[in-house]
Design a protein around this motif. Structure first.
Motif, PDB file in Angstrom:
ATOM      1  N   PHE A 168       4.757  -2.725   5.002  1.00 52.82           N
ATOM      2  CA  PHE A 168       4.306  -1.909   3.993  1.00 52.82           C
ATOM      3  C   PHE A 168       3.365  -2.833   3.143  1.00 52.82           C
ATOM      4  O   PHE A 168       3.656  -3.947   2.765  1.00 52.82           O
ATOM      5  N   ALA A 169       2.494  -2.259   2.638  1.00 48.29           N
ATOM      6  CA  ALA A 169       1.332  -2.671   1.577  1.00 48.29           C
ATOM      7  C   ALA A 169       1.714  -1.731   0.389  1.00 48.29           C
ATOM      8  O   ALA A 169       1.191  -0.542   0.374  1.00 48.29           O
ATOM      9  N   GLU A 170       2.347  -2.063  -0.516  1.00 47.57           N
ATOM     10  CA  GLU A 170       2.870  -1.042  -1.626  1.00 47.57           C
ATOM     11  C   GLU A 170       2.104  -1.432  -2.899  1.00 47.57           C
ATOM     12  O   GLU A 170       2.006  -2.547  -3.339  1.00 47.57           O
ATOM     13  N   SER A 171       1.742  -0.242  -3.618  1.00 46.73           N
ATOM     14  CA  SER A 171       1.054  -0.142  -5.223  1.00 46.73           C
ATOM     15  C   SER A 171       1.912   0.467  -5.855  1.00 46.73           C
ATOM     16  O   SER A 171       3.012  -0.171  -6.631  1.00 46.73           O
ATOM     17  N   GLY A 229       8.178  -7.212   6.940  1.00 45.16           N
ATOM     18  CA  GLY A 229       7.829  -7.216   5.493  1.00 45.16           C
ATOM     19  C   GLY A 229       7.129  -6.579   4.777  1.00 45.16           C
ATOM     20  O   GLY A 229       6.437  -5.532   5.448  1.00 45.16           O
ATOM     21  N   SER A 230       6.608  -6.996   3.500  1.00 46.25           N
ATOM     22  CA  SER A 230       5.869  -6.267   2.845  1.00 46.25           C
ATOM     23  C   SER A 230       4.858  -6.931   1.677  1.00 46.25           C
ATOM     24  O   SER A 230       5.670  -8.105   1.351  1.00 46.25           O
ATOM     25  N   VAL A 231       4.048  -6.396   1.319  1.00 40.42           N
ATOM     26  CA  VAL A 231       3.267  -6.848   0.390  1.00 40.42           C
ATOM     27  C   VAL A 231       2.944  -6.055  -0.872  1.00 40.42           C
ATOM     28  O   VAL A 231       2.532  -5.076  -0.617  1.00 40.42           O
ATOM     29  N   VAL A 232       3.481  -6.420  -2.150  1.00 37.76           N
ATOM     30  CA  VAL A 232       3.476  -5.308  -3.257  1.00 37.76           C
ATOM     31  C   VAL A 232       2.138  -5.999  -4.017  1.00 37.76           C
ATOM     32  O   VAL A 232       2.219  -6.839  -4.681  1.00 37.76           O
ATOM     33  N   SER A 265      -7.611   5.594  -3.490  1.00 41.46           N
ATOM     34  CA  SER A 265      -8.473   6.460  -2.637  1.00 41.46           C
ATOM     35  C   SER A 265      -8.123   6.199  -1.282  1.00 41.46           C
ATOM     36  O   SER A 265      -7.542   5.178  -0.738  1.00 41.46           O
ATOM     37  N   GLU A 266      -8.872   6.871  -0.343  1.00 43.11           N
ATOM     38  CA  GLU A 266      -8.685   6.787   1.022  1.00 43.11           C
ATOM     39  C   GLU A 266      -9.387   5.302   1.161  1.00 43.11           C
ATOM     40  O   GLU A 266      -8.732   4.793   2.450  1.00 43.11           O
ATOM     41  N   GLU A 267     -10.490   5.176   0.761  1.00 44.79           N
ATOM     42  CA  GLU A 267     -11.131   3.823   1.244  1.00 44.79           C
ATOM     43  C   GLU A 267     -10.401   2.694   0.860  1.00 44.79           C
ATOM     44  O   GLU A 267     -10.099   1.707   1.594  1.00 44.79           O
ATOM     45  N   THR A 268      -9.669   2.810  -0.395  1.00 42.93           N
ATOM     46  CA  THR A 268      -8.798   1.541  -0.730  1.00 42.93           C
ATOM     47  C   THR A 268      -7.836   1.289   0.188  1.00 42.93           C
ATOM     48  O   THR A 268      -7.139   0.041   0.743  1.00 42.93           O
ATOM     49  N   VAL A 269      -6.897   2.583   0.433  1.00 40.42           N
ATOM     50  CA  VAL A 269      -5.627   2.359   1.219  1.00 40.42           C
ATOM     51  C   VAL A 269      -5.884   1.907   2.935  1.00 40.42           C
ATOM     52  O   VAL A 269      -5.163   1.242   3.242  1.00 40.42           O
ATOM     53  N   LYS A 270      -7.054   2.368   3.149  1.00 42.26           N
ATOM     54  CA  LYS A 270      -7.400   1.902   4.391  1.00 42.26           C
ATOM     55  C   LYS A 270      -7.739   0.243   4.565  1.00 42.26           C
ATOM     56  O   LYS A 270      -7.220  -0.445   5.525  1.00 42.26           O
ATOM     57  N   GLU A 271      -8.507  -0.204   3.556  1.00 41.33           N
ATOM     58  CA  GLU A 271      -8.585  -1.657   3.723  1.00 41.33           C
ATOM     59  C   GLU A 271      -7.326  -2.497   3.219  1.00 41.33           C
ATOM     60  O   GLU A 271      -7.002  -3.580   3.855  1.00 41.33           O
ATOM     61  N   MET A 272      -6.388  -1.883   2.747  1.00 43.72           N
ATOM     62  CA  MET A 272      -5.067  -2.222   2.448  1.00 43.72           C
ATOM     63  C   MET A 272      -4.398  -2.351   3.945  1.00 43.72           C
ATOM     64  O   MET A 272      -3.814  -3.337   4.149  1.00 43.72           O
ATOM     65  N   MET A 330       0.961  -9.304   8.583  1.00 45.15           N
ATOM     66  CA  MET A 330       2.073  -8.995   9.335  1.00 45.15           C
ATOM     67  C   MET A 330       2.126  -8.947  10.694  1.00 45.15           C
ATOM     68  O   MET A 330       2.955  -8.833  11.521  1.00 45.15           O
ATOM     69  N   GLU A 331       1.005  -8.327  11.555  1.00 44.75           N
ATOM     70  CA  GLU A 331       0.978  -8.033  12.723  1.00 44.75           C
ATOM     71  C   GLU A 331       1.981  -6.954  13.402  1.00 44.75           C
ATOM     72  O   GLU A 331       2.455  -7.006  14.474  1.00 44.75           O
ATOM     73  N   SER A 332       2.273  -6.086  12.445  1.00 49.32           N
ATOM     74  CA  SER A 332       3.298  -5.008  12.896  1.00 49.32           C
ATOM     75  C   SER A 332       2.504  -3.907  13.737  1.00 49.32           C
ATOM     76  O   SER A 332       1.378  -3.812  13.626  1.00 49.32           O
ATOM     77  N   ASP A 333       3.540  -3.280  14.468  1.00 47.35           N
ATOM     78  CA  ASP A 333       2.921  -2.110  15.149  1.00 47.35           C
ATOM     79  C   ASP A 333       2.531  -0.840  14.308  1.00 47.35           C
ATOM     80  O   ASP A 333       1.434  -0.302  14.714  1.00 47.35           O
ATOM     81  N   ILE A 334       3.099  -0.675  13.220  1.00 48.48           N
ATOM     82  CA  ILE A 334       2.743   0.255  12.194  1.00 48.48           C
ATOM     83  C   ILE A 334       2.613  -0.398  10.766  1.00 48.48           C
ATOM     84  O   ILE A 334       3.567  -1.220  10.348  1.00 48.48           O
ATOM     85  N   CYS A 335       1.551  -0.422  10.217  1.00 42.39           N
ATOM     86  CA  CYS A 335       1.233  -0.813   8.711  1.00 42.39           C
ATOM     87  C   CYS A 335       0.841   0.203   7.981  1.00 42.39           C
ATOM     88  O   CYS A 335       0.205   1.222   8.343  1.00 42.39           O
ATOM     89  N   VAL A 336       1.715   0.525   6.866  1.00 42.84           N
ATOM     90  CA  VAL A 336       1.609   1.423   5.971  1.00 42.84           C
ATOM     91  C   VAL A 336       1.290   1.186   4.453  1.00 42.84           C
ATOM     92  O   VAL A 336       1.683   0.241   3.929  1.00 42.84           O
ATOM     93  N   SER A 337       0.080   1.658   3.805  1.00 43.14           N
ATOM     94  CA  SER A 337      -0.194   1.458   2.653  1.00 43.14           C
ATOM     95  C   SER A 337      -0.240   2.491   1.438  1.00 43.14           C
ATOM     96  O   SER A 337      -0.174   3.626   2.003  1.00 43.14           O
TER      97      SER A 337
END
Length: 403
Positions: A264-267, A289-292, A317-324, A332-339
């Motif tokens: 996760f990349a969480e804000s 793991g995650s990055v807050v 915004s869509e653009e920011t969560v995409k870059e996150m 992390m090199e995870s199979d699924i990355c969620v921002s």
């Protein structure tokens, strides 16, 4: 088998703490086939505690009372049971010695006030406290059983698990089975409009799982055929069906079965996604793991979000969560990355982006999907709704369904 639970303490009736004891005991009793008819929270008042016991004795076979076994003047449970059941209170010298010894080993002091905890109901079965001073007690009255347990949750739980669990398990009836079904994104009314017809002659109950949707519990005889009922329910609600366990547990199992990892990349959620997932034993098998990144600077420095992106489109915004999401993938090199980035409130909203607006980014390999939702509620509710919305969509991704 009918049961009642009475939890005593001003801290309960004044809303200072939640009644974890009753929840724990009720869940165990349900597992053992007991029908808990009433749960009562009552303040430290002798007449009110006695009234609660009288009411419970009229309707229940087994009564659990938690709290009121300490050494102070407002610990009144033993006295209340004594007066209602006409059972004498006696000093247990051996118990007093053990309590004194326990407290001395813990603090290096002997306290005379502890003697009060050594006065017990005559002929009661003493249930020693493995982690505290106040012992539990078990008495019989007019063919009914009353358990007296300490108020501190860990002490109550320790006594229950050591002395009561196996006893109740031995009385357990094994002729019934219960199925639990969990749903996302439905109201209870929507579910029940259809299910009440399907389950017309079946024992069932519903419950709202906060921020997720309703759950359905169906009780049947072991030899009854559950499959036709399940098929009818899923014919109406398959798109909302989580599974037979909670959302986070179902997601964990799906990740395990598919051998996929998650990060996760969480804000705005501030680590809530991570905290919820790691509450499940074995989460390390799927969670990298995650990055807050709560501030814009941290998004730029840690996730390589471009300053220009934030300045032009905003952090939400869509653009920011995409870059996150892509920045998270590098780390992390995870199979699924969620921002996740949003406005939890209560302030900082605007006409274009109101409080409750949250953008989600879901990156699997090189496939990216962004989703925007606007949640209602206060700050904490918005964060929780965002957390479970993310989990639901990740589950669908694992099931090869796009958000």
């Amino acid at each position: 088998m009918k049961s009642c639970i009475i939890a005593t303490g001003n801290e309960l009736t004044e809303g200072i703490i939640l009644d974890r004891n009753s929840k724990y005991v009720a869940e165990k009793l349900k597992y053992f086939g007991y029908d808990t008819l009433k749960i009562t929270n009552v303040k430290d008042d002798l007449s009110l505690i006695k009234l609660s016991i009288e009411e419970a004795l009229k309707m229940c076979d087994t009564i659990f009372i938690t709290g009121g076994l300490g050494p102070t003047q407002d610990d009144l449970t033993v006295q209340a049971v004594s007066e209602i059941c006409n059972i004498d209170i006696v000093l247990n010298e051996d118990l007093f010695e053990k309590i004194n010894h326990y407290y001395y080993n813990k603090t290096g002091k002997y306290l005379s006030v502890l003697k009060k905890q050594s006065y017990v109901l005559k002929n009661a079965d003493i249930l020693p406290n493995p982690i505290g001073s106040a012992p539990g007690q078990k008495v019989h009255f007019n063919g009914k059983t009353i358990y007296l347990l300490p108020g501190p949750y860990n002490e109550m739980k320790s006594i229950f698990e050591k002395y009561i669990y196996n006893e109740l398990k031995g009385k357990m009836k094994n002729d019934q089975v219960e199925y639990s079904l969990y749903f996302y994104g439905l109201t209870e009314a929507e579910l029940m409009q259809e299910v009440s017809v399907i389950l017309k002659n079946t024992d069932y109950s519903t419950k709202i799982e906060e921020y997720i949707g309703p759950s359905l519990r169906i009780r049947m005889q072991k030899n009854a055929d559950f499959e036709p009922i399940l098929k009818k329910i899923l014919s109406q609600f398959s798109k909302h069906f989580i599974g037979f366990k909670s959302l986070e547990s179902t997601l964990f199992n799906a990740l395990m079965e598919s051998s996929k990892t998650l990060s996760f990349a969480e804000s705005c959620t501030g680590g809530m996604l991570s905290n919820t997932l790691v509450s499940i034993p074995g989460a390390s098998n799927v969670f990298k793991g995650s990055v807050v990144t709560y501030s814009n600077d941290s998004k730029v420095k840690l996730l390589e979000v471009k300053k220009e992106t934030i300045e032009k489109f905003g952090a939400v915004s869509e653009e920011t969560v995409k870059e996150m999401a892509y920045g998270l993938k590098k780390i992390m090199e995870s199979d699924i990355c969620v921002s996740v980035s949003g406005i939890a409130g209560p302030s900082s909203g605007s006409e274009e982006k109101s409080v409750g607006t949250v953008w989600f980014g879901f990156l699997t390999n090189e496939d990216f999907v962004a989703v925007k939702e606007v949640f209602s509620g206060d700050r904490d509710e918005i964060r929780k709704r965002a957390t479970y919305f993310a989990f639901w969509n990740i589950l669908n991704l694992v099931r090869n369904q796009n958000p």
